[in-house]
Design a protein around this motif. Structure first.
Motif, PDB file in Angstrom:
ATOM      1  N   ALA A  23      23.511  17.630   3.667  1.00  0.00           N
ATOM      2  CA  ALA A  23      22.305  17.844   4.470  1.00  0.00           C
ATOM      3  C   ALA A  23      21.880  16.537   5.147  1.00  0.00           C
ATOM      4  N   LEU A  24      22.037  15.427   4.420  1.00  0.00           N
ATOM      5  CA  LEU A  24      21.683  14.124   5.000  1.00  0.00           C
ATOM      6  C   LEU A  24      22.595  13.830   6.202  1.00  0.00           C
ATOM      7  N   ALA A  25      23.889  14.090   6.026  1.00  0.00           N
ATOM      8  CA  ALA A  25      24.829  13.836   7.125  1.00  0.00           C
ATOM      9  C   ALA A  25      24.451  14.675   8.345  1.00  0.00           C
ATOM     10  N   ARG A  26      24.086  15.929   8.082  1.00  0.00           N
ATOM     11  CA  ARG A  26      23.723  16.804   9.203  1.00  0.00           C
ATOM     12  C   ARG A  26      22.456  16.272   9.885  1.00  0.00           C
ATOM     13  N   GLU A  27      21.477  15.887   9.085  1.00  0.00           N
ATOM     14  CA  GLU A  27      20.222  15.377   9.660  1.00  0.00           C
ATOM     15  C   GLU A  27      20.449  14.122  10.496  1.00  0.00           C
ATOM     16  N   GLU A  28      21.456  13.353  10.113  1.00  0.00           N
ATOM     17  CA  GLU A  28      21.737  12.109  10.848  1.00  0.00           C
ATOM     18  C   GLU A  28      22.678  12.363  12.030  1.00  0.00           C
ATOM     19  N   GLY A  29      22.987  13.626  12.282  1.00  0.00           N
ATOM     20  CA  GLY A  29      23.865  13.958  13.408  1.00  0.00           C
ATOM     21  C   GLY A  29      25.314  13.630  13.123  1.00  0.00           C
ATOM     22  N   LEU A  30      25.679  13.571  11.836  1.00  0.00           N
ATOM     23  CA  LEU A  30      27.036  13.147  11.476  1.00  0.00           C
ATOM     24  C   LEU A  30      27.809  14.254  10.758  1.00  0.00           C
ATOM     25  N   ARG A  31      27.415  15.482  11.013  1.00  0.00           N
ATOM     26  CA  ARG A  31      28.044  16.602  10.315  1.00  0.00           C
ATOM     27  C   ARG A  31      29.570  16.584  10.481  1.00  0.00           C
ATOM     28  N   ASP A  32      30.033  16.375  11.726  1.00  0.00           N
ATOM     29  CA  ASP A  32      31.481  16.403  11.954  1.00  0.00           C
ATOM     30  C   ASP A  32      32.170  15.106  11.561  1.00  0.00           C
ATOM     31  N   ALA A  33      31.362  14.091  11.257  1.00  0.00           N
ATOM     32  CA  ALA A  33      31.958  12.786  10.924  1.00  0.00           C
ATOM     33  C   ALA A  33      31.912  12.521   9.424  1.00  0.00           C
ATOM     34  N   THR A  34      31.506  13.540   8.656  1.00  0.00           N
ATOM     35  CA  THR A  34      31.372  13.339   7.208  1.00  0.00           C
ATOM     36  C   THR A  34      31.967  14.521   6.460  1.00  0.00           C
ATOM     37  N   GLU A  35      32.656  14.226   5.411  1.00  0.00           N
ATOM     38  CA  GLU A  35      33.184  15.293   4.561  1.00  0.00           C
ATOM     39  C   GLU A  35      32.707  15.023   3.129  1.00  0.00           C
ATOM     40  N   VAL A  36      32.052  16.005   2.532  1.00  0.00           N
ATOM     41  CA  VAL A  36      31.611  15.838   1.141  1.00  0.00           C
ATOM     42  C   VAL A  36      32.498  16.717   0.255  1.00  0.00           C
ATOM     43  N   VAL A  37      33.118  16.091  -0.739  1.00  0.00           N
ATOM     44  CA  VAL A  37      34.027  16.817  -1.634  1.00  0.00           C
ATOM     45  C   VAL A  37      33.426  16.793  -3.042  1.00  0.00           C
ATOM     46  N   LEU A  38      33.352  17.942  -3.662  1.00  0.00           N
ATOM     47  CA  LEU A  38      32.836  18.038  -5.032  1.00  0.00           C
ATOM     48  C   LEU A  38      34.002  18.374  -5.960  1.00  0.00           C
ATOM     49  N   LEU A  39      34.266  17.461  -6.905  1.00  0.00           N
ATOM     50  CA  LEU A  39      35.399  17.649  -7.818  1.00  0.00           C
ATOM     51  C   LEU A  39      34.924  18.207  -9.154  1.00  0.00           C
ATOM     52  N   GLU A  40      35.728  19.077  -9.730  1.00  0.00           N
ATOM     53  CA  GLU A  40      35.409  19.591 -11.064  1.00  0.00           C
ATOM     54  C   GLU A  40      36.714  19.778 -11.831  1.00  0.00           C
ATOM     55  N   GLN A  41      36.752  19.280 -13.046  1.00  0.00           N
ATOM     56  CA  GLN A  41      38.025  19.389 -13.801  1.00  0.00           C
ATOM     57  C   GLN A  41      38.238  20.794 -14.364  1.00  0.00           C
ATOM     58  N   GLU A  42      37.136  21.536 -14.520  1.00  0.00           N
ATOM     59  CA  GLU A  42      37.317  22.900 -15.031  1.00  0.00           C
ATOM     60  C   GLU A  42      37.590  23.855 -13.865  1.00  0.00           C
ATOM     61  N   ALA A  43      37.703  25.139 -14.185  1.00  0.00           N
ATOM     62  CA  ALA A  43      38.143  26.090 -13.158  1.00  0.00           C
ATOM     63  C   ALA A  43      37.027  26.520 -12.224  1.00  0.00           C
ATOM     64  N   THR A  44      35.808  26.143 -12.531  1.00  0.00           N
ATOM     65  CA  THR A  44      34.677  26.619 -11.732  1.00  0.00           C
ATOM     66  C   THR A  44      33.588  25.553 -11.644  1.00  0.00           C
ATOM     67  N   VAL A  45      32.768  25.658 -10.614  1.00  0.00           N
ATOM     68  CA  VAL A  45      31.573  24.801 -10.567  1.00  0.00           C
ATOM     69  C   VAL A  45      30.589  25.316 -11.611  1.00  0.00           C
ATOM     70  N   ALA A  46      29.615  24.488 -11.947  1.00  0.00           N
ATOM     71  CA  ALA A  46      28.594  24.831 -12.956  1.00  0.00           C
ATOM     72  C   ALA A  46      29.239  25.491 -14.184  1.00  0.00           C
ATOM     73  N   PRO A  47      30.228  24.815 -14.785  1.00  0.00           N
ATOM     74  CA  PRO A  47      31.045  25.482 -15.811  1.00  0.00           C
ATOM     75  C   PRO A  47      30.297  25.986 -17.044  1.00  0.00           C
ATOM     76  N   ARG A  48      29.139  25.407 -17.354  1.00  0.00           N
ATOM     77  CA  ARG A  48      28.442  25.857 -18.588  1.00  0.00           C
ATOM     78  C   ARG A  48      27.466  27.006 -18.317  1.00  0.00           C
ATOM     79  N   PHE A  49      27.521  27.593 -17.150  1.00  0.00           N
ATOM     80  CA  PHE A  49      26.472  28.543 -16.767  1.00  0.00           C
ATOM     81  C   PHE A  49      27.035  29.945 -16.555  1.00  0.00           C
ATOM     82  N   PRO A  50      26.138  30.940 -16.469  1.00  0.00           N
ATOM     83  CA  PRO A  50      26.618  32.321 -16.332  1.00  0.00           C
ATOM     84  C   PRO A  50      27.477  32.519 -15.075  1.00  0.00           C
ATOM     85  N   GLU A  51      28.371  33.492 -15.164  1.00  0.00           N
ATOM     86  CA  GLU A  51      29.350  33.682 -14.089  1.00  0.00           C
ATOM     87  C   GLU A  51      28.729  34.025 -12.748  1.00  0.00           C
TER      88      GLU A  51
END
Ligand SMILES: Cc1cc2nc3c(=O)[nH]c(=O)nc-3n(C[C@H](O)[C@H](O)[C@H](O)COP(=O)(O)OP(=O)(O)OC[C@H]3O[C@@H](n4cnc5c(N)ncnc54)[C@H](O)[C@@H]3O)c2cc1C
Length: 420
Positions: free
Chosen positions: A191-219
């Motif tokens: 959201a910060l990148a978009r607000e700064e007009g840098l949406r196409d110039a920024t890539e945000v990658v979220l890594l997780e070692q388990e098979a899903t995001v928020a692994p301790r939470f309901p499906e």
């Protein structure tokens, strides 16, 4: 008698506020916290985009505590068996003629700035620290997200990373660990990148070692969070286990690599240094050893069903309520001579009200079997944050938080008074 609360996060502040009216008048209540303020940590990621929100999410302890003595010091050790804590006051040694803080809690020792504080009943509420699992280079290259200055560093690093970025050569920001904090900071960064007009110039990658995001939470929550992350331009990579990192490259356990211009680490927690980095297993009464309780993320709490309680603000607050009742019973017992059987202590049972995260300008709320996204989830998130602040007596902060979210005009004092 002296009751001491170490740390004033969700667990410690809730506990201290419940103890204030409940403890006998002649029982001393001391709250020790490293900076004398309470941080609403579940909103911390928002500082990355809105640094001005710091005023709303940091609450001065003196404003919300009444009879407790607030002691600003770092707890460096807690001898849970003996009931003695070691406090580091930095330069401000109590009793060294520094005006306000001349009242001595614990006797100063020969070591500069250090005191020992003994207690009859104590609660370790020091929260958790970031766990880098000794992965080579990660602690040096990646910013954690636990304290206000961490969020400020992430914001500054982001501006550095995107400085010379372009759509042809985008900056890559990598967040390691897709729990509640990782999901939310990744959302803020896009959201910060978009607000700064840098949406196409920024890539945000979220890594997780388990098979899903928020692994301790309901499906259903996991699925909705993943959809929201995709909608908000966060690239998610699951089953990715970081092995090491340097300033430019993250290496995974399968020896694959990923270039990175900024690295944020939300990959795990460990116990506080005062407990040697351990999160001790604590039974459902929250009593750890003799007169020492451990409440919140500092311990691994096992509830009355034998289930491990997830490290979370909502659990820390509710655990504190049970701990407060149990501490009052122990104090009453001691004051009446301490003979006979010890009082029966209540157990804590984790029963989640649901889960709620923001993902940039979006949000996901899970209430029982129902998942809500969009404006309704955002409104829920705001009201939970404001409700929490009000519950700890920080009503003005609550009003300002809502004002910020719904865009009330500055200085609309009439509505502030009505709400307060
Ligand atoms: C970005 C982010 C987003 C999150 N979002 C959510 C969410 O949406 N929902 C949710 O339920 N949970 C969320 N969490 C998790 C939640 O914030 C924690 O589980 C919660 O803060 C634990 O509460 P606590 O009282 O145990 O510890 P903390 O809140 O960490 O409080 C510990 C206190 O101890 C003090 N302290 C620490 N060490 C010392 C020391 N050595 N000496 C003196 N004082 C010390 C600290 O200053 C602090 O005041 C989030 C966490 C982060 C980082």
């Amino acid at each position: 008698m002296r009751v001491a609360v170490f740390g004033a996060g969700y667990a410690g502040l809730t506990l201290a506020r419940e103890l204030e009216p409940a403890l006998p008048e002649d029982t001393e209540l001391v709250v020790v916290d490293e900076d004398g303020s309470h941080l609403v940590q579940h909103e911390l990621h928002r500082i990355v985009r809105h640094p001005g929100l710091a005023d709303e999410i940091v609450v001065d302890l003196d404003e919300v505590l009444d009879r407790a003595t607030v002691r600003e010091a770092t707890v460096t050790d807690v001898d849970t068996e003996a009931g003695v804590a070691t406090l580091d006051h930095g330069d401000a040694v109590p009793g060294a003629g520094d005006g306000e803080s001349t009242e001595i809690v614990g006797e100063p020792t020969a070591t500069d700035g250090e005191t020992h504080l003994d207690y009859d009943v104590g609660a370790v509420c020091l929260g958790a620290a970031t766990n880098y699992y000794d992965l080579p280079g990660v602690a040096d290259c990646a910013a954690p997200l636990k304290r206000l200055d961490h969020a400020e560093r992430i914001r500054a690093d982001c501006f550095d990373a995107v400085e010379s970025a372009s759509p042809e050569d985008p900056a890559r920001i990598v967040v390691g660990g897709a729990g509640l904090s990782g999901v939310q900071v990744a959302g803020e960064l896009t959201a910060l990148a978009r607000e700064e007009g840098l949406r196409d110039a920024t890539e945000v990658v979220l890594l997780e070692q388990e098979a899903t995001v928020a692994p301790r939470f309901p499906e259903n929550f996991q699925r909705a969070v993943r959809d929201e992350l995709a909608r908000r331009d966060v690239r998610v990579e699951t089953r990715r286990t970081v092995a090491r990192a340097d300033e430019e490259t993250i290496t995974f356990t399968d020896d694959e690599t990923m270039a990175s211009d900024q690295f944020v680490w939300t990959g795990g927690i460990r116990g506080p240094d005062a407990l040697d980095g351990e999160r001790p297993v604590v039974r459902n009464t929250l009593r750890y050893e003799d007169g020492t309780f451990v409440v919140g993320d500092a311990g691994r709490i096992v509830d009355t069903d034998g289930e491990a309680v997830p490290a979370s603000a909502q659990a820390a607050i509710r655990e504190a309520g049970v701990a407060a009742d149990n501490i009052v019973r122990l104090v009453d017992h001691e004051r009446s001579g301490g003979g006979g059987f010890e009082p029966r202590l209540d157990g804590y049972r984790f029963d989640s009200l649901g889960w709620l995260v923001s993902v940039g300008d979006g949000a996901v709320a899970q209430v029982g079997p129902t998942v809500v996204t969009g404006q309704a989830a955002k409104a829920l998130k705001t009201s939970v944050g404001a409700g929490y602040l009000s519950s700890v007596g920080a009503v003005e902060n609550a009003v300002d938080l809502v004002r910020e979210e719904v865009g009330w005009p500055e200085g609309d004092d009439e509505s502030v008074e009505k709400s307060a």
